[in-house]
Design an enzyme around this catalytic site. Structure first.
Site: not given
Ligand code: A3P
Length: 318
Positions: A130, A152
């Site tokens: 990440h 997203r």
């Protein structure tokens, strides 16, 4: 290695003492490192990863903002890249969760071991992280390896993350309220946040080096999955042959990795990750627009506006 490792541990301890701290939504400590929020207990894995990871040209690095489709992309990339090794009937994904098959470089591998034996991994090596783009080790940026990024709609990411944080909260603590979590999200305070900074940096990198960084959105993958399965395969260097296309291989893989199929596999319903986390925690609803069931109009407008302002001029919208 022993001495060097001890030096590094001391260095990290000193660094940690100086970094700004905050409480994550689930009660664990975060520290602000290189502009993003990182779990304090994982800082060591992060720094070892940054210093010691040697990317190979054939590597596929999956980078994501948490709760944006990591589990899905782990399954998809693993399946596409290994399809000549395993038929779907024999897929390791039938007995292991996506998070067991594709590990995080920082949070899993370099956390467990100062110098993990990554040379022994079967090729192509598929890893996840990440970590924001500016903080990736140079060898990832400078080698020929591929970076696949997925993000997203931040409103859906927020709801997904809040639900997740409530489930993984520190034992015997009260779950964080949606209002409190939302306030923190608006300040960019969540693991690997601010989300807008991470998204923007990968967006720019994908514009500058489109052959190197593939920028995906969860919503696009949902809407046009087969198109993106094909695109992913091309991008990572495992394109479908004409024959495979005719045989419906793309559709098969798309279905196999779909939320409905994955979330109903026994291993994902009742299995657990070696860290003890239940696999089902990574499968909630898998929908686009679920935020409408949780956020008031004023909340969605507020976060929407923040995101719009932060991304303005970039050409990226949600
Ligand atoms: P929801 O909480 O909105 O359902 P990550 O994998 O990055 O942690 O993201 C988790 C989100 O992806 C969750 O969203 C989860 O349900 C969804 N997800 C997991 N597997 C998926 C799949 N195969 N297809 C679509 N969405 C999936």
């Amino acid at each position: 290695l022993g001495e060097k490792e001890e030096e590094l541990s001391n260095e990290i301890e000193q660094l940690l003492a100086m970094l700004p701290k905050a409480k994550n939504w689930n009660g664990v400590e975060l520290c602000q490192y290189q502009g993003f929020w990182c779990q304090s207990k994982y800082l060591c894995g992060m720094i070892r990863f940054q210093r010691h990871f040697e990317a190979q040209d054939s590597d596929i690095i999956l980078t994501t903002f948490p709760k944006c489709g990591t589990t899905w992309l782990k399954a998809l990339i693993f399946t596409i890249a290994n399809r000549s090794k395993y038929s779907l009937k024999n897929s390791p994904l039938l007995s292991q969760g996506p998070h067991e098959l594709v590990l995080y470089l920082d949070y899993d591998l370099f956390m467990r071991d100062p110098l993990p034996a990554l040379e022994d991994f079967p090729k192509p090596r598929i890893f996840a992280t990440h970590t924001p783009y500016p903080s990736l080790p140079n060898s990832i940026k400078n080698s020929n390896c591929r970076i696949v990024y997925i993000c997203r709609n931040p409103l859906d990411q927020f709801v997904s993350h809040w639900k997740f944080m409530v489930r993984v909260r520190v034992r015997n603590t009260e779950p964080i309220s949606i209002d409190e979590a939302f306030e923190m999200a608006c300040q960019g305070r969540q693991e690997f946040g601010p989300i807008w900074e991470q998204v923007l940096a990968y967006w720019k990198a994908s514009k500058e080096e489109p052959h190197k960084v593939l920028f995906l959105k969860y919503e696009d993958l949902k809407e046009n999955n087969k198109f993106y399965v094909k695109k992913l395969a091309d991008f990572i260097g495992y394109p479908f042959t004409e024959d495979e296309e005719k045989q419906g291989k793309i559709e098969e893989i798309s279905k196999f990795c779909s939320f409905d199929n994955m979330s109903n596999l026994e291993v994902n319903k009742n299995g657990a990750h070696p860290t003890g986390l239940k696999n089902d925690i990574f499968f909630r609803k898998g929908l686009v627009g679920d935020w409408k069931n949780y956020l008031t109009t004023s909340m969605s407008e507020r976060l929407g506006k923040i995101i719009e302002e932060k991304l303005s001029g970039s050409g990226l919208t949600f």
